[in-house]
Scaffold this motif. Structure first.
Motif, short mmCIF file in Angstrom:
data_model
loop_
_atom_site.label_atom_id
_atom_site.label_comp_id
_atom_site.label_asym_id
_atom_site.label_seq_id
_atom_site.Cartn_x
_atom_site.Cartn_y
_atom_site.Cartn_z
N HIS A 31 -1.55 -24.38 -5.02
CA HIS A 31 -0.88 -23.09 -5.13
C HIS A 31 -1.89 -21.94 -5.04
CE1 HIS A 31 2.25 -20.27 -5.92
NE2 HIS A 31 1.43 -19.66 -6.77
N PHE A 32 -1.71 -21.12 -4.01
CA PHE A 32 -2.63 -20.00 -3.75
C PHE A 32 -2.30 -18.79 -4.61
CE2 PHE A 32 -5.32 -20.37 0.20
CZ PHE A 32 -5.27 -21.75 0.26
N LYS A 39 -1.02 -8.81 -11.04
CA LYS A 39 0.27 -9.44 -11.34
C LYS A 39 0.20 -10.96 -11.12
CE LYS A 39 4.24 -7.61 -9.78
NZ LYS A 39 5.10 -6.73 -8.98
N MET A 40 -0.43 -11.35 -10.02
CA MET A 40 -0.54 -12.79 -9.73
C MET A 40 -1.47 -13.46 -10.73
SD MET A 40 -0.86 -13.79 -5.78
CE MET A 40 -0.05 -12.83 -4.55
N LYS A 43 -0.10 -14.46 -13.98
CA LYS A 43 0.84 -15.60 -13.99
C LYS A 43 0.12 -16.95 -14.06
CE LYS A 43 4.85 -13.61 -11.79
NZ LYS A 43 4.53 -12.17 -11.77
N ALA A 61 -6.26 -12.85 3.48
CA ALA A 61 -5.17 -12.38 2.61
C ALA A 61 -5.72 -11.62 1.40
CB ALA A 61 -4.22 -13.49 2.14
N ARG A 92 -10.81 -21.10 -2.49
CA ARG A 92 -11.15 -21.02 -1.07
C ARG A 92 -12.14 -19.89 -0.94
NH1 ARG A 92 -7.11 -19.71 4.07
NH2 ARG A 92 -6.88 -17.68 3.06
N LEU A 281 2.43 -20.78 -1.08
CA LEU A 281 1.96 -19.38 -1.04
C LEU A 281 2.75 -18.51 -1.99
CD1 LEU A 281 1.59 -18.82 2.81
CD2 LEU A 281 -0.08 -19.73 1.19
N HIS A 282 3.93 -18.97 -2.38
CA HIS A 282 4.85 -18.16 -3.20
C HIS A 282 5.49 -19.14 -4.18
CE1 HIS A 282 8.50 -15.86 -4.17
NE2 HIS A 282 7.85 -14.78 -3.74
N PRO A 283 5.84 -18.64 -5.39
CA PRO A 283 6.43 -19.57 -6.37
C PRO A 283 7.64 -20.33 -5.85
CG PRO A 283 5.86 -17.48 -7.42
CD PRO A 283 5.60 -17.30 -5.96
C1 LIG Z 1 -2.96 -18.21 6.84
C2 LIG Z 1 -3.51 -18.28 5.41
O1 LIG Z 1 -4.68 -18.13 5.19
S1 LIG Z 1 -2.38 -18.64 4.17
C3 LIG Z 1 -3.28 -18.38 2.66
C4 LIG Z 1 -3.51 -16.95 2.31
N1 LIG Z 1 -2.31 -16.26 1.90
C5 LIG Z 1 -1.95 -16.21 0.60
O2 LIG Z 1 -2.65 -16.72 -0.26
C6 LIG Z 1 -0.68 -15.50 0.27
C7 LIG Z 1 -0.30 -15.68 -1.19
N2 LIG Z 1 0.99 -15.09 -1.46
C8 LIG Z 1 1.18 -13.76 -1.50
O3 LIG Z 1 0.26 -12.97 -1.29
C9 LIG Z 1 2.56 -13.27 -1.82
O4 LIG Z 1 3.37 -14.33 -2.27
C10 LIG Z 1 3.29 -12.57 -0.64
C11 LIG Z 1 2.50 -11.38 -0.12
C12 LIG Z 1 3.53 -13.55 0.49
C13 LIG Z 1 4.66 -12.11 -1.15
O5 LIG Z 1 4.44 -11.35 -2.31
P1 LIG Z 1 5.58 -10.41 -2.93
O6 LIG Z 1 6.11 -9.51 -1.86
O7 LIG Z 1 5.05 -9.81 -4.17
O8 LIG Z 1 6.69 -11.51 -3.24
P2 LIG Z 1 7.88 -11.38 -4.28
O9 LIG Z 1 8.28 -9.96 -4.46
O10 LIG Z 1 8.93 -12.33 -3.82
O11 LIG Z 1 7.23 -11.94 -5.61
C14 LIG Z 1 7.99 -12.26 -6.71
C15 LIG Z 1 7.08 -12.43 -7.91
O12 LIG Z 1 6.24 -13.56 -7.68
C16 LIG Z 1 4.87 -13.18 -7.78
N3 LIG Z 1 4.12 -13.94 -6.80
C17 LIG Z 1 4.17 -13.85 -5.46
N4 LIG Z 1 3.32 -14.73 -4.89
C18 LIG Z 1 2.73 -15.39 -5.91
C19 LIG Z 1 1.76 -16.42 -5.95
N5 LIG Z 1 1.22 -16.92 -4.84
N6 LIG Z 1 1.40 -16.88 -7.15
C20 LIG Z 1 1.92 -16.37 -8.31
N7 LIG Z 1 2.83 -15.38 -8.32
C21 LIG Z 1 3.24 -14.90 -7.13
C22 LIG Z 1 4.85 -11.68 -7.49
O13 LIG Z 1 3.71 -11.09 -8.10
C23 LIG Z 1 6.14 -11.24 -8.13
O14 LIG Z 1 5.95 -11.09 -9.53
P3 LIG Z 1 6.89 -10.12 -10.42
O15 LIG Z 1 8.25 -10.73 -10.44
O16 LIG Z 1 6.23 -10.12 -11.75
O17 LIG Z 1 6.87 -8.77 -9.73
#
Ligand SMILES: CC(=O)SCCNC(=O)CCNC(=O)[C@H](O)C(C)(C)COP(=O)(O)OP(=O)(O)OC[C@H]1O[C@@H](n2cnc3c(N)ncnc32)[C@H](O)[C@@H]1OP(=O)(O)O
Ligand SMILES: CC(=O)C(=O)O
Ligand SMILES: [Mg+2]
Length: 358
Positions: A31-32, A39-40, A43, A61, A92, A281-283
């Motif tokens: 889990h990334f 905020k992340m 969590k 990212a 990473r 990438l997302h919960p």
């Molecule tokens: C090609 C590559 O290299 S892939 C690997 C690199 N990419 C990544 O690591 C991306 C990681 N993920 C993210 O950055 C985000 O999930 C995004 C940008 C895709 C979407 O983020 P948001 O637009 O904030 O999503 P969303 O609004 O649905 O989030 C809901 C909740 O989950 C949280 N959340 C979103 N992603 C994550 C995560 N990976 N881990 C923990 N919490 C998360 C948000 O902070 C938000 O919290 P809140 O309810 O307290 O406000």
């Protein structure tokens, strides 16, 4: 070339001895999170125990202006969080040609090296990249007094990396596994998809035309077509290279966060082909990965029945109208070994598999 007798020798005086076998710890979802995103990061403690691997991402990212904050945030999280027995902490780091990677490795190993299980290295081109990281990690481990070696995971995301995948897998006893990096790989290969993983509606096969009333093919008529998997070749190649070297293959990112249905399909294709886990990438992707990369209760029950029916493991038997023999028993043992390993760390699965047995 490093001769076989030196393969397991520590690469620095005082560094821990390399492992002879990569530990098969559950890593259904890596889990990334971005440690520079408050905020992340907040969590993370609550996710311990709900995911197999938490990965503090420092590379793509994470904005260039946040690279140092991400590194410092990860050090804080590594120091302040109790990861328990079953959740691993990975990172990473930035790419080997970037201005940040040397500080990433130096800081993380010396500050939280005894908490970090695996370092993921992006854009690995060949065994020379792993050799560089291998020696540097040994030096840093020795300096920090770390007692067990930190393992290395490579991302397969360049054409040269794919061409060298077997050599990358065998480059060091630190090699834990490989993940598919479909976004960078697509760009590097000049593929024409702009999606982060997943399929493409244009990549398909179409049924032949049927003959029209005049006996000639009706090219304009209705012809079923099926979307194909753009990533099949690369994943299959990665799985073979990993299996040959006793390390673990993973699917990578699925960027269409809202399309949980196609995400599950892509994850399941990878699971069926031999991958042990995926990135989340997302919960919303966590439960999908958990479901897909854990064998179903039905598969476990079936594997147990085959094992039972096969007695000493040789010969052929009929079960539910199907032939089972020494080879299909081995397939069933793969499922049972995985089920046992996952049940040992996941009480819900332990109960599910036990119920099916009762
Ligand atoms: C090609 C590559 O290299 S892939 C690997 C690199 N990419 C990544 O690591 C991306 C990681 N993920 C993210 O950055 C985000 O999930 C995004 C940008 C895709 C979407 O983020 P948001 O637009 O904030 O999503 P969303 O609004 O649905 O989030 C809901 C909740 O989950 C949280 N959340 C979103 N992603 C994550 C995560 N990976 N881990 C923990 N919490 C998360 C948000 O902070 C938000 O919290 P809140 O309810 O307290 O406000
Ligand atoms: C996973 C990754 O880094 C990529 O797809 O580029
Ligand atoms: Mg990438």
């Amino acid at each position: 070339m490093r001769p076989a007798k030196d393969f397991f020798a520590p690469l620095a005086v005082g560094a821990p001895a390399p492992v002879h076998e990569v530990p098969a710890r559950p890593a259904r979802m890596i889990h990334f999170f971005d440690p520079s995103n408050p905020k992340m990061a907040a969590k993370v403690p609550d996710m311990v125990g709900t995911v197999d691997v938490l990965l503090g991402n420092l590379e793509d990212a994470v904005k260039a202006e946040s690279k140092e904050a991400a590194r410092e945030g990860l050090v804080r999280i590594g120091r302040d969080t109790d990861f328990g027995e079953h959740t691993q902490l990975w990172t990473r780091v930035n790419a080997l040609d970037s201005p940040w990677v040397l500080d990433d490795l130096t800081t993380l190993v010396t500050e939280i090296g005894d908490t970090l299980d695996v370092i993921m290295v992006p854009k690995v081109q060949g065994p020379e990249d792993i050799h560089y990281v291998d020696r540097l990690l040994a030096q840093l481990e020795a300096k920090a007094g770390i007692e067990r070696p930190i393992l290395v995971h490579a991302i397969l995301e360049t054409a040269r990396g794919v061409a060298n995948v077997e050599e990358i897998c065998g480059a060091s006893p630190r090699m834990q596994g490989i993940s598919l990096g479909p976004a960078d790989l697509a760009a590097d290969r000049r593929m024409k998809t702009t999606r982060v993983g997943g399929g493409h509606p244009g990549y398909l096969v179409r049924q032949d035309p049927v003959a029209g009333a005049d006996g000639t093919p009706d090219y304009a008529g209705e012809r079923p077509h099926f979307q194909q998997d753009l990533w099949h070749y690369t994943i299959a190649r990665m799985v073979d290279a990993c299996a040959m070297h006793g390390i673990f293959p993973y699917y990578g990112p699925f960027g269409d966060i809202k399309d949980t249905v196609a995400c599950e399909d892509q994850f399941r294709n990878a699971f069926l082909l031999g991958c042990v886990g995926t990135w989340t990438l997302h919960p919303v992707q966590v439960d999908i990965a958990k479901r897909v990369f854990s064998p179903t209760a039905e598969d476990v029950a079936h594997a147990r029945r085959v094992k039972e029916a096969m007695g000493d493991g040789t010969g052929a038997v009929m079960l539910d109208g199907k032939m089972e023999d020494d080879a299909s028993l081995k397939q069933c043992l793969v499922i049972l070994e995985l089920a046992d390993r996952l049940a040992a760390t996941d009480p819900e699965l332990a109960e599910l598999y036990a119920q099916k047995e009762a």
